[in-house]
Write a protein that holds these residues in place. Sequence first.
Motif, PDB file in Angstrom:
ATOM      1  N   TYR A 155       5.459   9.338  -0.372  1.00  0.00           N
ATOM      2  CA  TYR A 155       5.233   8.186   0.174  1.00  0.00           C
ATOM      3  C   TYR A 155       3.749   7.924   0.264  1.00  0.00           C
ATOM      4  CZ  TYR A 155       4.348  11.038   4.481  1.00  0.00           C
ATOM      5  OH  TYR A 155       4.121  11.937   5.288  1.00  0.00           O
ATOM      6  N   SER A 156       3.281   6.716   0.612  1.00  0.00           N
ATOM      7  CA  SER A 156       2.013   6.655   0.808  1.00  0.00           C
ATOM      8  C   SER A 156       1.435   6.586   2.459  1.00  0.00           C
ATOM      9  CB  SER A 156       1.741   5.315  -0.022  1.00  0.00           C
ATOM     10  OG  SER A 156       0.145   4.919   0.314  1.00  0.00           O
ATOM     11  N   SER A 157       0.501   6.869   2.491  1.00  0.00           N
ATOM     12  CA  SER A 157      -0.137   7.034   3.970  1.00  0.00           C
ATOM     13  C   SER A 157      -1.572   6.381   4.061  1.00  0.00           C
ATOM     14  CB  SER A 157       0.127   8.397   4.492  1.00  0.00           C
ATOM     15  OG  SER A 157      -0.859   9.319   3.999  1.00  0.00           O
ATOM     16  N   THR A 158      -1.751   5.541   4.941  1.00  0.00           N
ATOM     17  CA  THR A 158      -3.147   4.775   4.952  1.00  0.00           C
ATOM     18  C   THR A 158      -3.604   5.493   6.429  1.00  0.00           C
ATOM     19  OG1 THR A 158      -2.617   3.143   3.903  1.00  0.00           O
ATOM     20  CG2 THR A 158      -4.371   3.023   5.085  1.00  0.00           C
ATOM     21  N   SER A 204      -6.286   5.854   1.941  1.00  0.00           N
ATOM     22  CA  SER A 204      -4.897   6.188   1.712  1.00  0.00           C
ATOM     23  C   SER A 204      -4.486   7.251   0.642  1.00  0.00           C
ATOM     24  CB  SER A 204      -3.860   4.957   1.434  1.00  0.00           C
ATOM     25  OG  SER A 204      -4.290   4.597   0.287  1.00  0.00           O
ATOM     26  N   THR A 237       6.839   3.312   3.714  1.00  0.00           N
ATOM     27  CA  THR A 237       5.955   3.004   2.404  1.00  0.00           C
ATOM     28  C   THR A 237       6.253   4.249   1.335  1.00  0.00           C
ATOM     29  OG1 THR A 237       4.461   4.558   3.514  1.00  0.00           O
ATOM     30  CG2 THR A 237       4.041   1.978   3.569  1.00  0.00           C
ATOM     31  N   ARG A 254       2.608  -3.355   2.999  1.00  0.00           N
ATOM     32  CA  ARG A 254       3.427  -2.233   3.670  1.00  0.00           C
ATOM     33  C   ARG A 254       2.716  -1.117   4.301  1.00  0.00           C
ATOM     34  NH1 ARG A 254       9.605  -0.731   1.954  1.00  0.00           N
ATOM     35  NH2 ARG A 254      10.123  -2.781   1.705  1.00  0.00           N
ATOM     36  N   ASN A 255       1.557  -0.846   3.346  1.00  0.00           N
ATOM     37  CA  ASN A 255       0.690   0.135   4.005  1.00  0.00           C
ATOM     38  C   ASN A 255      -0.348  -0.405   5.159  1.00  0.00           C
ATOM     39  OD1 ASN A 255       0.179   2.862   2.045  1.00  0.00           O
ATOM     40  ND2 ASN A 255       1.156   1.413   0.915  1.00  0.00           N
TER      41      ASN A 255
END
Length: 308
Positions: A155-158, A204, A237, A254-255
């Motif tokens: 997943y993506s993380s900001t 991110s 995400t 979404r992020n």
Amino acid sequence: MTAVNAAAHSLPDVARNERASIALPLNSVGMRGIAAMLQLESGLRLPATAALAVDLPDAHTKGIHMSRLYRLLDQQMQEQTLSPRALTQLLGKMLDSHADCASRSARVELEFSLSMRRPALHTPGLEGWRSYPVSVYASLRDGRTRLWLSARVQYSSTCPCSAALSRQAIQDAFLDDFADRQEIAREQVLAWIERNASLATPHSQRSEATLCITVDPSADALPLHVLIDVAEAALGTPVQSAVKRADEQAFALRNGANLMYVEDAARRLRLALEARFGACSVEVSHFESLHAHDAVAAAFTPGWERPD
């Protein structure tokens, strides 16, 4: 008896006929890295890697019968779909096949990649494949069968801190540019935003969560798809496959709505998995774009028993 059978019958069997030169019991003996083919409930066949082992409590027995374990696995995977019931049966057969070794425990590990079709976030009809590494652990010890299902999700993380610092930098720049103005026209604000909204951007990164849940050994099926769906919904995400510009913008939104530290991700996942499956473990890694090291976190249900 044919000549071939007669020759095989006369071959020496060291594991059966010789005694161990060092009289010590062994907790686990078996094989790892076995190539296997699994069949899922849907009928799909997948390549997998397997590990099999039994204990060797008799201190004088030379060795186990590895070919027996291999044949049992191969037969089970050909004749039955992958399920908790099938794995429970396999464990029992492994112990039965080693009654002459007095084995009391058995273990099976399976690793494979599950492919799932995922739709784009915005564009109708646009889809792509995602691949999820999956592991299944099953053990039988002291008459108790236990089963675990594990999957890895990307997943993506900001970063929340980076996002706050970026907002502050943009706010400061806006105040500097309009310091001498009491009133600002809407068109001027929009033009300024178009030029300067990305003056500072939060960092991110691609991230990964390893999830593990316990499964009822008597269940008819493994909750493969459900585990992954629950985790991705909790994170908000998951990484994407096929995208167009509208989908990329939807992903950016979404992020922005799901800023998270590694601690936030671990807590979200544990809460969601416990609500759906009960006991679980979560291990999260954020592959930092700011630092040269990763940020990691773990969360376990109290009393969690790791796969043995």
